[in-house]
Design a protein around this motif. Structure first.
Motif, PDB file in Angstrom:
ATOM      1  N   ALA A 287      38.980  39.935  39.861  1.00  0.00           N
ATOM      2  CA  ALA A 287      39.927  40.769  40.610  1.00  0.00           C
ATOM      3  C   ALA A 287      39.390  42.181  40.807  1.00  0.00           C
ATOM      4  O   ALA A 287      39.520  42.766  41.892  1.00  0.00           O
ATOM      5  CB  ALA A 287      41.267  40.814  39.882  1.00  0.00           C
ATOM      6  N   GLN A 290      37.150  43.097  43.769  1.00  0.00           N
ATOM      7  CA  GLN A 290      37.739  43.189  45.110  1.00  0.00           C
ATOM      8  C   GLN A 290      38.146  44.617  45.469  1.00  0.00           C
ATOM      9  O   GLN A 290      38.943  44.828  46.384  1.00  0.00           O
ATOM     10  CB  GLN A 290      38.968  42.266  45.192  1.00  0.00           C
ATOM     11  CG  GLN A 290      38.712  40.836  44.790  1.00  0.00           C
ATOM     12  CD  GLN A 290      37.574  40.203  45.569  1.00  0.00           C
ATOM     13  OE1 GLN A 290      37.529  40.324  46.791  1.00  0.00           O
ATOM     14  NE2 GLN A 290      36.662  39.548  44.869  1.00  0.00           N
ATOM     15  N   ARG A 293      38.403  45.789  49.033  1.00  0.00           N
ATOM     16  CA  ARG A 293      39.352  45.083  49.893  1.00  0.00           C
ATOM     17  C   ARG A 293      40.804  45.385  49.535  1.00  0.00           C
ATOM     18  O   ARG A 293      41.660  45.452  50.422  1.00  0.00           O
ATOM     19  CB  ARG A 293      39.123  43.574  49.801  1.00  0.00           C
ATOM     20  CG  ARG A 293      37.741  43.125  50.229  1.00  0.00           C
ATOM     21  CD  ARG A 293      37.572  41.624  50.028  1.00  0.00           C
ATOM     22  NE  ARG A 293      36.217  41.191  50.368  1.00  0.00           N
ATOM     23  CZ  ARG A 293      35.789  39.950  50.222  1.00  0.00           C
ATOM     24  NH1 ARG A 293      36.613  39.009  49.772  1.00  0.00           N
ATOM     25  NH2 ARG A 293      34.551  39.626  50.541  1.00  0.00           N
ATOM     26  N   SER A 294      41.096  45.518  48.244  1.00  0.00           N
ATOM     27  CA  SER A 294      42.497  45.644  47.826  1.00  0.00           C
ATOM     28  C   SER A 294      42.609  46.462  46.541  1.00  0.00           C
ATOM     29  O   SER A 294      42.010  46.100  45.521  1.00  0.00           O
ATOM     30  CB  SER A 294      43.112  44.259  47.611  1.00  0.00           C
ATOM     31  OG  SER A 294      44.380  44.358  47.000  1.00  0.00           O
ATOM     32  N   LEU A 297      44.680  44.284  43.869  1.00  0.00           N
ATOM     33  CA  LEU A 297      43.875  43.375  43.044  1.00  0.00           C
ATOM     34  C   LEU A 297      43.106  44.150  41.980  1.00  0.00           C
ATOM     35  O   LEU A 297      42.942  43.681  40.848  1.00  0.00           O
ATOM     36  CB  LEU A 297      42.907  42.580  43.927  1.00  0.00           C
ATOM     37  CG  LEU A 297      43.509  41.404  44.703  1.00  0.00           C
ATOM     38  CD1 LEU A 297      42.458  40.786  45.622  1.00  0.00           C
ATOM     39  CD2 LEU A 297      44.070  40.355  43.745  1.00  0.00           C
ATOM     40  N   ALA A 360      30.004  45.636  43.789  1.00  0.00           N
ATOM     41  CA  ALA A 360      29.917  44.205  43.480  1.00  0.00           C
ATOM     42  C   ALA A 360      28.912  43.963  42.352  1.00  0.00           C
ATOM     43  O   ALA A 360      29.150  43.148  41.441  1.00  0.00           O
ATOM     44  CB  ALA A 360      29.530  43.417  44.726  1.00  0.00           C
TER      45      ALA A 360
END
Length: 422
Positions: A287, A290, A293-294, A297, A360
């Motif tokens: 999570a 991410q 993206r969010s 999360l 990442a």
């Protein structure tokens, strides 16, 4: 140890550990102000961690040397305040590093405080007390992120170190007035003996296993919290220091984990619960990765990660203090050497990895550290299981031999059964 004294001890731990981790929220502006490159910004946090490491080796054993730990806690808080004031007034990077190292060195008052709490608590409540006190560490690491973020945005990053220094001085006075003395049953030892005893712990399997788990556990923890402000301060979010600090509130779920873990440890479930928590820790990175993206999360990942970390951390301390009740300061100090090294590794590695490969890659690094902790736990669990089976087999063989020698009814039973079958 009533609830107010537990809360006082938790506050001592919170302020002390915040002095080491406060820079995490403000790494970009602090590095710019001191002339430190973004690639090496993680060393600002690592300076406090290395000071902490020195304190664990040289200062924590004093908890087993002096007769009263209250005075030792007050002295450590006072020197920690000095290091914080030096950092707040630092004109250059080297002065800030020196102040952070001094504050980190005497922030080992956390371990002296945990040892004091474990000593004055009844054995049946030891896990609960350690859990409450350790929850102060969680609040200090994470809750202070929001407060320091606001202070840094309004008055600059130096203000947060000045405020923490003032709080440390106030707590030093409260400790001397409010905490009860220890019962006097503990026999202080010489400083040399305490340090040698600390070194001897590193040859014990139980200690090394829990220490290695802590090393990888806090390397994973440091990877998140020392690197998180970097991607949040850049595209696509461009968050301010105060907003970045808000994510520390999500991490306060770890305080609940610390309190609950103490109760589980008192119930004898410290080892299996640690394994489950390490699985959760690995999952949390899915999570957290991410982030681009969010933010929701990301918040979920932070909650799970901090809960898992504190469950394992409290369980480790409960196991070790139960195994070594006569030298709690030394065993906790030695254990925290692994904590400090792991945190420093995570802090230094995550900023370098992020600068080169992005968030990442930092998330993958954090998950890898967590997986290593789980491997150590599983290896130890397998060894314990094998030892238990071997012990059962030996006991059964001895019992069978005694029965054959004595001609007991248990020997005749199987024969009678075979006769009946024929």
């Amino acid at each position: 140890m009533d609830v107010w004294r537990r809360l006082l001890l938790a506050t001592v731990c919170g302020v002390a550990v915040a002095s080491v981790y406060a820079a995490q929220t403000v790494l970009p502006p602090m590095a710019d102000s001191l002339g430190v490159s973004a690639r090496h910004a993680g060393w600002i946090v690592s300076a406090g961690q290395f000071g902490y490491l020195i304190g664990l080796v040289l200062l924590v054993p004093l908890g087993d040397v002096v007769a009263g730990r209250r005075r030792l806690i007050a002295v450590h808080l006072t020197v920690t305040a000095t290091g914080l004031f030096v950092t707040a007034a630092a004109p250059a990077a080297w002065t800030a590093f020196a102040g952070l190292a001094l504050a980190g060195m005497f922030a080992v008052v956390v371990q002296t405080t945990v040892a004091y709490a474990a000593t004055v608590s009844p054995p049946a409540e030891r896990g609960r007390t350690i859990g409450v006190v350790t929850s102060g560490v969680v609040v200090g690491i994470l809750g202070a992120r929001f407060v320091t973020g606001v202070l840094a945005q309004v008055w600059g990053w130096r203000s947060m170190y000045a405020v923490l220094g003032g709080l440390a001085l106030v707590l030093a006075a409260l400790v001397l007035r409010a905490l009860p003395p220890e019962d006097g049953s503990r026999r202080p030892v010489g400083y040399r003996q305490a340090v040698v005893s600390l070194g001897g712990l590193f040859g014990q399997r139980l200690f090394l296993t829990r220490g290695l788990i802590a090393f990888f556990l806090f390397a994973s923890f440091g990877t998140l919290w020392s690197g998180l402000s970097l991607p949040l301060a850049h595209a696509p979010w461009h968050l301010s220091e105060s907003r970045i600090g808000l994510f520390g509130i999500a991490g306060l779920a770890g305080a609940l984990g610390a309190a609950r873990a103490g109760r589980w440890a008192d119930a004898g479930r410290a080892v299996p619960v640690s394994g489950l928590a390490l699985v959760l820790l690995i999952a949390s990175w899915g999570a957290t990765a991410q982030l681009s993206r969010s933010l929701w999360l990301l918040a979920v990942g932070i909650v799970v990660l901090d809960f898992a970390v504190q469950v394992v951390h409290v369980s480790n301390q409960h196991v070790l203090t139960t195994a070594h009740p006569e030298r709690t300061s030394s065993v906790i100090g030695g254990y925290m050497v692994f904590y400090s090294l792991g945190s420093a590794l995570g802090a230094a590695a995550t900023t370098s990895v992020f600068s080169s490969h992005g968030w990442a890659a930092s998330s993958l690094l954090g998950a890898a550290f967590a997986a290593c902790a789980l491997i150590v736990w599983a290896t130890d669990a397998r060894r314990r299981s094998g030892t238990a089976r071997a012990g059962t087999g030996v006991t059964g063989a001895r019992r069978g031999g005694e029965q054959r020698r004595r001609g007991t009814p248990e020997q005749a039973g199987p024969v009678a059964d075979r006769s009946a079958v024929s």
